[in-house]
Motif scaffolding. Structure first.
Motif, PDB file in Angstrom:
ATOM      1  N   PRO A 161       0.812  -1.222   0.000  1.00 62.34           N
ATOM      2  CA  PRO A 161       0.000   0.000   0.000  1.00 62.34           C
ATOM      3  C   PRO A 161       0.845   1.272   0.000  1.00 62.34           C
ATOM      4  CG  PRO A 161      -0.958  -1.608   1.480  1.00 62.34           C
ATOM      5  CD  PRO A 161       0.354  -2.176   1.018  1.00 62.34           C
ATOM      6  N   GLU A 162       2.005   1.245   0.633  1.00 60.14           N
ATOM      7  CA  GLU A 162       2.862   2.433   0.670  1.00 60.14           C
ATOM      8  C   GLU A 162       3.533   2.731  -0.670  1.00 60.14           C
ATOM      9  OE1 GLU A 162       2.911  -0.194   2.771  1.00 60.14           O
ATOM     10  OE2 GLU A 162       4.985  -0.692   3.371  1.00 60.14           O
ATOM     11  N   ASP A 163       3.361   1.857  -1.655  1.00 59.20           N
ATOM     12  CA  ASP A 163       3.846   2.147  -3.004  1.00 59.20           C
ATOM     13  C   ASP A 163       2.857   3.007  -3.788  1.00 59.20           C
ATOM     14  OD1 ASP A 163       5.080  -1.217  -3.134  1.00 59.20           O
ATOM     15  OD2 ASP A 163       6.260   0.614  -2.819  1.00 59.20           O
ATOM     16  N   THR A 164       1.687   3.253  -3.217  1.00 60.43           N
ATOM     17  CA  THR A 164       0.675   4.071  -3.878  1.00 60.43           C
ATOM     18  C   THR A 164       1.200   5.485  -4.115  1.00 60.43           C
ATOM     19  OG1 THR A 164      -1.173   2.816  -2.967  1.00 60.43           O
ATOM     20  CG2 THR A 164      -1.623   5.086  -3.644  1.00 60.43           C
ATOM     21  N   ALA A 165       1.156   5.917  -5.368  1.00 59.43           N
ATOM     22  CA  ALA A 165       1.679   7.235  -5.733  1.00 59.43           C
ATOM     23  C   ALA A 165       1.467   7.456  -7.229  1.00 59.43           C
ATOM     24  CB  ALA A 165       3.168   7.331  -5.417  1.00 59.43           C
ATOM     25  N   VAL A 166       1.731   8.671  -7.667  1.00 59.23           N
ATOM     26  CA  VAL A 166       1.863   8.945  -9.093  1.00 59.23           C
ATOM     27  C   VAL A 166       3.323   8.700  -9.452  1.00 59.23           C
ATOM     28  CG1 VAL A 166       1.677  10.646 -10.931  1.00 59.23           C
ATOM     29  CG2 VAL A 166      -0.014  10.625  -9.064  1.00 59.23           C
ATOM     30  N   TYR A 167       3.539   7.896 -10.469  1.00 62.68           N
ATOM     31  CA  TYR A 167       4.894   7.535 -10.889  1.00 62.68           C
ATOM     32  C   TYR A 167       5.257   8.326 -12.143  1.00 62.68           C
ATOM     33  CZ  TYR A 167       5.216   3.776  -7.514  1.00 62.68           C
ATOM     34  OH  TYR A 167       5.302   3.056  -6.339  1.00 62.68           O
ATOM     35  N   TYR A 168       6.450   8.920 -12.105  1.00 63.84           N
ATOM     36  CA  TYR A 168       6.924   9.764 -13.189  1.00 63.84           C
ATOM     37  C   TYR A 168       8.189   9.177 -13.806  1.00 63.84           C
ATOM     38  CZ  TYR A 168       3.863  13.332 -11.152  1.00 63.84           C
ATOM     39  OH  TYR A 168       2.796  14.033 -10.666  1.00 63.84           O
ATOM     40  N   CYS A 169       8.240   9.214 -15.124  1.00 62.51           N
ATOM     41  CA  CYS A 169       9.451   8.869 -15.860  1.00 62.51           C
ATOM     42  C   CYS A 169      10.246  10.150 -16.106  1.00 62.51           C
ATOM     43  CB  CYS A 169       9.054   8.219 -17.185  1.00 62.51           C
ATOM     44  SG  CYS A 169      10.425   7.782 -18.263  1.00 62.51           S
ATOM     45  N   SER A 170      11.566  10.046 -16.076  1.00 57.89           N
ATOM     46  CA  SER A 170      12.394  11.233 -16.256  1.00 57.89           C
ATOM     47  C   SER A 170      13.629  10.899 -17.068  1.00 57.89           C
ATOM     48  CB  SER A 170      12.799  11.797 -14.895  1.00 57.89           C
ATOM     49  OG  SER A 170      13.509  10.834 -14.158  1.00 57.89           O
ATOM     50  N   ALA A 171      14.199  11.931 -17.681  1.00 48.76           N
ATOM     51  CA  ALA A 171      15.426  11.769 -18.465  1.00 48.76           C
ATOM     52  C   ALA A 171      16.323  12.967 -18.219  1.00 48.76           C
ATOM     53  CB  ALA A 171      15.099  11.645 -19.946  1.00 48.76           C
ATOM     54  N   GLY A 172      17.608  12.712 -18.136  1.00 48.26           N
ATOM     55  CA  GLY A 172      18.552  13.793 -17.929  1.00 48.26           C
ATOM     56  C   GLY A 172      19.884  13.456 -18.546  1.00 48.26           C
ATOM     57  N   ARG A 173      20.598  14.477 -19.018  1.00 51.90           N
ATOM     58  CA  ARG A 173      21.921  14.272 -19.608  1.00 51.90           C
ATOM     59  C   ARG A 173      22.985  14.646 -18.600  1.00 51.90           C
ATOM     60  NH1 ARG A 173      23.949  17.222 -25.091  1.00 51.90           N
ATOM     61  NH2 ARG A 173      24.433  18.876 -23.614  1.00 51.90           N
ATOM     62  N   ASP A 174      24.021  13.822 -18.550  1.00 50.17           N
ATOM     63  CA  ASP A 174      25.144  14.069 -17.635  1.00 50.17           C
ATOM     64  C   ASP A 174      24.671  14.189 -16.183  1.00 50.17           C
ATOM     65  OD1 ASP A 174      26.581  16.263 -20.132  1.00 50.17           O
ATOM     66  OD2 ASP A 174      26.859  14.108 -19.835  1.00 50.17           O
ATOM     67  N   VAL A 175      23.820  13.260 -15.797  1.00 47.55           N
ATOM     68  CA  VAL A 175      23.283  13.254 -14.440  1.00 47.55           C
ATOM     69  C   VAL A 175      24.357  12.774 -13.475  1.00 47.55           C
ATOM     70  CG1 VAL A 175      21.572  12.209 -12.917  1.00 47.55           C
ATOM     71  CG2 VAL A 175      20.932  12.861 -15.244  1.00 47.55           C
ATOM     72  N   SER A 176      24.709  13.608 -12.528  1.00 49.12           N
ATOM     73  CA  SER A 176      25.757  13.213 -11.586  1.00 49.12           C
ATOM     74  C   SER A 176      25.187  12.374 -10.443  1.00 49.12           C
ATOM     75  CB  SER A 176      26.474  14.445 -11.032  1.00 49.12           C
ATOM     76  OG  SER A 176      25.539  15.328 -10.435  1.00 49.12           O
ATOM     77  N   SER A 177      24.008  12.723  -9.991  1.00 52.50           N
ATOM     78  CA  SER A 177      23.373  11.965  -8.922  1.00 52.50           C
ATOM     79  C   SER A 177      22.008  11.500  -9.406  1.00 52.50           C
ATOM     80  CB  SER A 177      23.218  12.819  -7.661  1.00 52.50           C
ATOM     81  OG  SER A 177      22.507  12.114  -6.666  1.00 52.50           O
TER      82      SER A 177
END
Length: 124
Positions: free
Chosen positions: A88-104
């Motif tokens: 149940p604690e996984d309930t959320a809106v899930y977002y996909c993301s993309a980034g270039r040269d992501v350090s963290s």
């Protein structure tokens, strides 16, 4: 410019599974990282998983390690998040993301592009 469209969310009982997919259009390269984040009502957006396209190294939040798997399908140009043993604690809106040269990879501010999100609801 990169466009991201998530799909696969829904309602599932605790212990069940869902597979989220993120369709990627536009130019990505080995310099990019792809991530999944989630945001529950009243909470901040949090890191879930990420994959670097240079090495295909994967990273997971402690809360999902061993239950979720992120993967990249080059032929379909998609990034998937397989979610097993959902809670149940996984309930959320899930977002996909993309980034270039992501350090963290766990920092949402390091990503440049975001999808519109898909709702995941886990009932107890």
């Amino acid at each position: 410019q990169v466009q991201l469209v998530e799909s696969g969310g829904g309602l599932v009982q605790a212990g069940g599974s869902l597979r989220l997919s993120c369709a990627v259009s536009g130019r990505t390269s080995s310099r990019h990282a792809m991530g999944w984040f989630r945001q529950a009502p009243g909470k901040e957006r949090e890191f879930v998983a990420a994959i670097r396209l240079s090495t295909y190294s994967t990273y997971y939040a402690d809360s999902v390690k061993g239950r979720f798997t992120i993967s990249r399908d080059n032929a379909k140009n998609t990034v998937a998040l397989q979610m097993n043993s959902l809670k149940p604690e996984d309930t959320a809106v899930y977002y996909c993301s993309a980034g270039r040269d992501v350090s963290s990879v766990a920092m949402s501010t390091h990503y440049d592009y975001w999808g519109q999100g898909t709702q995941v609801t886990v009932s107890s």
